[in-house]
Structure formats: C-alpha cells, structure tokens
Design a protein around this motif. Structure first.
Motif, PDB file in Angstrom:
ATOM      1  N   ASP A  70       0.830  -1.187   0.000  1.00 47.32           N
ATOM      2  CA  ASP A  70       0.000   0.000   0.000  1.00 47.32           C
ATOM      3  C   ASP A  70       0.870   1.244   0.000  1.00 47.32           C
ATOM      4  OD1 ASP A  70       0.809  -0.671   2.573  1.00 47.32           O
ATOM      5  OD2 ASP A  70      -0.924   0.213   3.531  1.00 47.32           O
ATOM      6  N   LEU A  71       0.243   2.357  -0.255  1.00 51.50           N
ATOM      7  CA  LEU A  71       0.931   3.648  -0.302  1.00 51.50           C
ATOM      8  C   LEU A  71       0.662   4.422   0.972  1.00 51.50           C
ATOM      9  CD1 LEU A  71       0.058   4.659  -3.958  1.00 51.50           C
ATOM     10  CD2 LEU A  71       2.173   3.620  -3.126  1.00 51.50           C
ATOM     11  N   GLU A  72       1.575   5.309   1.299  1.00 52.43           N
ATOM     12  CA  GLU A  72       1.386   6.184   2.446  1.00 52.43           C
ATOM     13  C   GLU A  72       1.939   7.561   2.124  1.00 52.43           C
ATOM     14  OE1 GLU A  72       3.501   4.555   5.784  1.00 52.43           O
ATOM     15  OE2 GLU A  72       5.435   5.104   4.983  1.00 52.43           O
ATOM     16  N   PHE A  73       1.413   8.561   2.794  1.00 48.27           N
ATOM     17  CA  PHE A  73       1.946   9.911   2.686  1.00 48.27           C
ATOM     18  C   PHE A  73       1.700  10.618   4.003  1.00 48.27           C
ATOM     19  CE2 PHE A  73      -2.355   9.935   1.049  1.00 48.27           C
ATOM     20  CZ  PHE A  73      -2.939  11.015   1.704  1.00 48.27           C
ATOM     21  N   GLY A  74       2.481  11.663   4.265  1.00 49.42           N
ATOM     22  CA  GLY A  74       2.324  12.366   5.529  1.00 49.42           C
ATOM     23  C   GLY A  74       3.304  13.502   5.683  1.00 49.42           C
ATOM     24  N   VAL A  75       3.446  13.951   6.919  1.00 47.48           N
ATOM     25  CA  VAL A  75       4.359  15.036   7.275  1.00 47.48           C
ATOM     26  C   VAL A  75       5.127  14.641   8.524  1.00 47.48           C
ATOM     27  CG1 VAL A  75       2.969  16.878   6.247  1.00 47.48           C
ATOM     28  CG2 VAL A  75       2.613  16.251   8.635  1.00 47.48           C
ATOM     29  N   GLY A  76       6.276  15.276   8.689  1.00 44.63           N
ATOM     30  CA  GLY A  76       7.090  15.032   9.867  1.00 44.63           C
ATOM     31  C   GLY A  76       7.774  16.293  10.319  1.00 44.63           C
ATOM     32  N   ILE A  77       8.202  16.289  11.567  1.00 43.22           N
ATOM     33  CA  ILE A  77       8.973  17.385  12.128  1.00 43.22           C
ATOM     34  C   ILE A  77      10.138  16.785  12.903  1.00 43.22           C
ATOM     35  CG2 ILE A  77       7.538  17.536  14.206  1.00 43.22           C
ATOM     36  CD1 ILE A  77       8.089  20.604  14.125  1.00 43.22           C
ATOM     37  N   ARG A  78      11.295  17.397  12.756  1.00 43.94           N
ATOM     38  CA  ARG A  78      12.490  16.965  13.479  1.00 43.94           C
ATOM     39  C   ARG A  78      13.056  18.155  14.227  1.00 43.94           C
ATOM     40  NH1 ARG A  78      14.819  14.724   9.536  1.00 43.94           N
ATOM     41  NH2 ARG A  78      16.231  16.383   8.945  1.00 43.94           N
ATOM     42  N   ILE A  79      13.285  17.976  15.513  1.00 42.26           N
ATOM     43  CA  ILE A  79      13.929  18.991  16.345  1.00 42.26           C
ATOM     44  C   ILE A  79      15.162  18.323  16.937  1.00 42.26           C
ATOM     45  CG2 ILE A  79      13.696  20.550  18.306  1.00 42.26           C
ATOM     46  CD1 ILE A  79      10.635  20.434  17.820  1.00 42.26           C
ATOM     47  N   GLU A  80      16.320  18.698  16.402  1.00 42.30           N
ATOM     48  CA  GLU A  80      17.601  18.072  16.734  1.00 42.30           C
ATOM     49  C   GLU A  80      17.506  16.571  16.492  1.00 42.30           C
ATOM     50  OE1 GLU A  80      19.380  19.500  20.321  1.00 42.30           O
ATOM     51  OE2 GLU A  80      18.867  21.570  19.842  1.00 42.30           O
ATOM     52  N   ILE A  81      17.593  15.713  17.530  1.00 46.59           N
ATOM     53  CA  ILE A  81      17.558  14.263  17.294  1.00 46.59           C
ATOM     54  C   ILE A  81      16.153  13.671  17.437  1.00 46.59           C
ATOM     55  CG2 ILE A  81      19.964  13.976  17.995  1.00 46.59           C
ATOM     56  CD1 ILE A  81      18.856  12.655  20.595  1.00 46.59           C
ATOM     57  N   CYS A  82      15.188  14.448  17.898  1.00 47.33           N
ATOM     58  CA  CYS A  82      13.815  13.960  18.078  1.00 47.33           C
ATOM     59  C   CYS A  82      13.000  14.182  16.817  1.00 47.33           C
ATOM     60  CB  CYS A  82      13.143  14.676  19.241  1.00 47.33           C
ATOM     61  SG  CYS A  82      13.994  14.424  20.804  1.00 47.33           S
ATOM     62  N   TYR A  83      12.087  13.265  16.538  1.00 41.67           N
ATOM     63  CA  TYR A  83      11.208  13.450  15.383  1.00 41.67           C
ATOM     64  C   TYR A  83       9.811  12.931  15.690  1.00 41.67           C
ATOM     65  CZ  TYR A  83      11.919   8.485  14.237  1.00 41.67           C
ATOM     66  OH  TYR A  83      11.967   7.122  14.268  1.00 41.67           O
ATOM     67  N   ALA A  84       8.854  13.461  14.957  1.00 42.44           N
ATOM     68  CA  ALA A  84       7.469  12.992  15.023  1.00 42.44           C
ATOM     69  C   ALA A  84       6.933  12.981  13.598  1.00 42.44           C
ATOM     70  CB  ALA A  84       6.629  13.899  15.910  1.00 42.44           C
ATOM     71  N   GLU A  85       6.169  11.954  13.262  1.00 39.92           N
ATOM     72  CA  GLU A  85       5.585  11.838  11.920  1.00 39.92           C
ATOM     73  C   GLU A  85       4.126  11.415  12.033  1.00 39.92           C
ATOM     74  OE1 GLU A  85       9.559  10.449   9.432  1.00 39.92           O
ATOM     75  OE2 GLU A  85       8.002   8.964   9.837  1.00 39.92           O
ATOM     76  N   ILE A  86       3.323  11.933  11.132  1.00 41.05           N
ATOM     77  CA  ILE A  86       1.940  11.503  10.966  1.00 41.05           C
ATOM     78  C   ILE A  86       1.802  11.049   9.521  1.00 41.05           C
ATOM     79  CG2 ILE A  86      -0.469  12.212  10.856  1.00 41.05           C
ATOM     80  CD1 ILE A  86       0.007  14.075  13.137  1.00 41.05           C
ATOM     81  N   LYS A  87       1.324   9.806   9.340  1.00 39.58           N
ATOM     82  CA  LYS A  87       1.200   9.228   8.002  1.00 39.58           C
ATOM     83  C   LYS A  87      -0.220   8.713   7.794  1.00 39.58           C
ATOM     84  CE  LYS A  87       5.909   7.359   8.091  1.00 39.58           C
ATOM     85  NZ  LYS A  87       6.700   6.131   7.901  1.00 39.58           N
ATOM     86  N   PHE A  88      -0.664   8.763   6.543  1.00 42.10           N
ATOM     87  CA  PHE A  88      -1.931   8.161   6.172  1.00 42.10           C
ATOM     88  C   PHE A  88      -1.637   6.926   5.337  1.00 42.10           C
ATOM     89  CE2 PHE A  88      -5.481   7.526   3.216  1.00 42.10           C
ATOM     90  CZ  PHE A  88      -6.507   7.343   4.133  1.00 42.10           C
ATOM     91  N   ASP A  89      -2.135   5.769   5.768  1.00 46.68           N
ATOM     92  CA  ASP A  89      -1.969   4.493   5.086  1.00 46.68           C
ATOM     93  C   ASP A  89      -3.239   4.251   4.276  1.00 46.68           C
ATOM     94  OD1 ASP A  89      -2.110   1.770   4.448  1.00 46.68           O
ATOM     95  OD2 ASP A  89      -1.139   1.146   6.299  1.00 46.68           O
ATOM     96  N   ASN A  90      -3.117   4.254   2.938  1.00 47.40           N
ATOM     97  CA  ASN A  90      -4.329   4.197   2.114  1.00 47.40           C
ATOM     98  C   ASN A  90      -4.994   2.825   2.088  1.00 47.40           C
ATOM     99  OD1 ASN A  90      -2.478   2.925   0.318  1.00 47.40           O
ATOM    100  ND2 ASN A  90      -3.730   3.555  -1.418  1.00 47.40           N
ATOM    101  N   ASN A  91      -4.272   1.737   2.339  1.00 46.99           N
ATOM    102  CA  ASN A  91      -4.867   0.411   2.299  1.00 46.99           C
ATOM    103  C   ASN A  91      -5.796   0.186   3.492  1.00 46.99           C
ATOM    104  OD1 ASN A  91      -5.316  -2.222   1.326  1.00 46.99           O
ATOM    105  ND2 ASN A  91      -3.709  -3.024   2.635  1.00 46.99           N
ATOM    106  N   LYS A  92      -5.303   0.470   4.675  1.00 46.22           N
ATOM    107  CA  LYS A  92      -6.120   0.304   5.879  1.00 46.22           C
ATOM    108  C   LYS A  92      -6.953   1.548   6.185  1.00 46.22           C
ATOM    109  CE  LYS A  92      -3.382  -3.039   8.401  1.00 46.22           C
ATOM    110  NZ  LYS A  92      -2.656  -3.316   9.626  1.00 46.22           N
ATOM    111  N   GLU A  93      -6.704   2.608   5.419  1.00 48.66           N
ATOM    112  CA  GLU A  93      -7.359   3.896   5.648  1.00 48.66           C
ATOM    113  C   GLU A  93      -7.211   4.310   7.104  1.00 48.66           C
ATOM    114  OE1 GLU A  93     -11.351   3.466   4.171  1.00 48.66           O
ATOM    115  OE2 GLU A  93     -10.679   3.587   2.092  1.00 48.66           O
ATOM    116  N   GLN A  94      -5.949   4.306   7.558  1.00 49.08           N
ATOM    117  CA  GLN A  94      -5.667   4.637   8.942  1.00 49.08           C
ATOM    118  C   GLN A  94      -4.602   5.718   9.046  1.00 49.08           C
ATOM    119  OE1 GLN A  94      -3.758   1.832  11.503  1.00 49.08           O
ATOM    120  NE2 GLN A  94      -2.291   1.158   9.979  1.00 49.08           N
TER     121      GLN A  94
END
Length: 167
Positions: free
Chosen positions: A134-158
């Motif tokens: 499946d495909l996914e797309f999203g955004v992320g933010i990195r502050i020095e060594i920490c990161y956070a990402e939010i992704k949308f998974d199109n197969n499970k629609e989650q």
C-alpha cells in the motif's frame, strides 16, 4: 604498495562520507485501525519502529523502517485467536523548512503490510499469513535528534503516528 594505500585511503574517505549521511532511529508508534476483532471492527494498536535515514541531497532523504505492532488476542465462542502485524516501509522525504534547529518535511512511500495469525479452534492449531502493498503519505517534524511523523496508510485507511529519536 603505494597504489594499495591510495585505494585504502579512498575507501576510508568514501565510507566516512557515506556513514555521515546515514542515521538510525527508534520510535514508538500507533495506528488507528491496526487491531481487528472477530466482528471485523478496528481499533488503535501500538508498537515499535526502527528506521534507517539516508540523506541524499540538501533537502531530500530516504527513510526505510520496520514496524512491529503489539500482538493482540481475542476469544470467540471458546476459540482463541492471536494476530501479529508488522510493516516494512520505504519513504522519500523532502524538507520544506530547515532553519538548523527545526526541520519540517513531507513524505510519501510504499509499505509491505504483513499479518500473521494463529488460531486454536476445537483444540487444533492453525496458522495463516497474508501480506499487501500500500501507499502512504504524511508530514514530519524533526527537532535536533527527536522526530514525530503523521502518516496516512491508504490500504487500511488509517492514521499512523510515530514519535522517536535518531541515534
């Protein structure tokens, strides 16, 4: 001998340059539809993720990872079911904002979603595996060594959320 030393020096230089562009990361994660019960209703399930990040160019990097969701079990009419869900993924990332301390990036990629199950029905054990791309797309933010990402998974629609550190 001189030729071997030049080749060794070149290989050390290339290896050093390559590894300075590679980072490993670990994170906790959750998916909004990563757990399914006997009624085929979905719910949130968490897990762990490891990733490899490779800087390609100034604003572009690749990341690939392995996600392992916590196993979940349920009992239906005396029969026991256990599910194991894992995902391999590869994303291409583009830095939209990079001010040195904070990096904001978009990402898109492909997943290989693998679901394994073990069922004990009338005292007999059954194992089953299935996988899907499946495909996914999203955004992320990195502050020095920490990161956070939010992704949308199109197969499970989650929606998937990752919070981690690059080592």
């Amino acid at each position: 001998m001189k030729k071997h030393l030049i080749i060794l020096a070149a290989l050390l230089f290339i290896t050093n340059a390559a590894f300075s562009r590679i980072q490993f990361g670990i994170s906790t994660m959750a998916g909004t539809k990563s757990k399914t019960d006997y009624k085929n209703e979905t719910s949130i399930n968490g897990g762990f993720n490891t990733r490899l990040k490779i800087d390609l160019f100034n604003n572009i990097f690749l990341s690939s990872g392995f996600s392992y969701y916590l196993p979940y079990k349920y009992n239906f009419k005396g029969d026991n079911y256990t599910f194991y869900n894992s995902v391999l993924n590869a994303d291409l990332n583009y830095n939209f904002l990079d001010n040195g301390e904070i990096v904001l990036y978009g990402l898109g990629g492909i997943n290989l979603d693998m679901l394994n199950s073990k069922s004990i029905i009338h005292s007999e054990e059954f194992k089953q595996s299935e996988s899907s791309y499946d495909l996914e797309f999203g955004v992320g933010i990195r502050i020095e060594i920490c990161y956070a990402e939010i992704k949308f998974d199109n197969n499970k629609e989650q929606i998937q959320i990752f919070i981690g550190i690059d080592l």
